[in-house]
Write a protein that holds these residues in place. Structure first.
Motif, short mmCIF file in Angstrom:
data_model
loop_
_atom_site.label_atom_id
_atom_site.label_comp_id
_atom_site.label_asym_id
_atom_site.label_seq_id
_atom_site.Cartn_x
_atom_site.Cartn_y
_atom_site.Cartn_z
N SER A 9 5.26 -0.75 -7.60
CA SER A 9 4.26 -1.56 -6.87
C SER A 9 4.32 -3.03 -7.35
CB SER A 9 2.71 -1.22 -7.38
OG SER A 9 2.43 -1.39 -8.60
N ALA A 44 6.03 3.96 -1.35
CA ALA A 44 4.75 4.04 -2.14
C ALA A 44 3.49 4.24 -1.48
CB ALA A 44 4.75 2.52 -2.79
N TYR A 48 0.88 7.18 -2.42
CA TYR A 48 -0.67 6.96 -2.72
C TYR A 48 -1.48 7.65 -1.72
CZ TYR A 48 -4.92 4.35 -2.93
OH TYR A 48 -6.44 3.97 -3.07
N ILE A 58 -2.37 -0.10 -5.37
CA ILE A 58 -1.79 -0.21 -4.01
C ILE A 58 -2.11 -1.64 -3.40
CG2 ILE A 58 -4.41 0.40 -3.25
CD1 ILE A 58 -0.93 1.46 -1.48
N ASN A 60 -1.02 -4.45 -4.80
CA ASN A 60 0.12 -4.86 -4.99
C ASN A 60 1.30 -4.77 -3.88
OD1 ASN A 60 -0.47 -6.33 -7.15
ND2 ASN A 60 0.83 -5.20 -8.35
N VAL A 61 1.14 -3.32 -3.37
CA VAL A 61 1.96 -2.81 -2.47
C VAL A 61 1.54 -3.46 -1.01
CG1 VAL A 61 2.55 -0.75 -1.20
CG2 VAL A 61 2.47 -0.63 -3.55
#
Length: 112
Positions: A9, A44, A48, A58, A60-61
């Motif tokens: 992330s 990612a 999740y 999440i 940051n993603v």
């Protein structure tokens, strides 16, 4: 149950930022980083979505994905600008400073 940080992330966020910062490196580096970021973000997000209660990070993603999209757009625009410059002025003009100044004066006179 303790949540664990989502894998990559922080890396996705950093790559998203760098895709914007490097878009002016002839567009290529920003494009590569942006596409890599989107691939990592997709993986990612899939992890999740399988178990959202187990992971954190999440945001940051999502932020990295948005920045990567902006970096890709800016890189493509910069590549198009370079292509236009080379086709409009030509290689010889870009390599000769005097010829370039003359060409720019002609261009400015057209729009006055």
């Amino acid at each position: 149950m303790e949540t664990q940080k989502l894998q990559n992330s922080t890396l996705i966020l950093v790559f998203g930022i760098f895709s914007i910062l490097t878009c002016c490196c002839y567009g290529v580096l920003g494009l590569i980083l942006g596409i890599t970021t989107l691939i990592l973000a997709k993986k990612a997000t899939a992890i999740y979505n399988q178990n959202p209660d187990l992971y954190s990070g999440i945001q940051n993603v999502k932020t990295g994905k948005i920045l990567a999209i902006l970096g890709i757009i800016l890189s493509i625009l910069y590549i198009l600008f370079i292509v236009w410059t080379v086709t409009y002025f030509g290689w010889e003009t870009l390599q000769n400073e005097e010829l370039m100044q003359e060409r720019l004066r002609e261009l400015m006179e057209q729009y006055q």
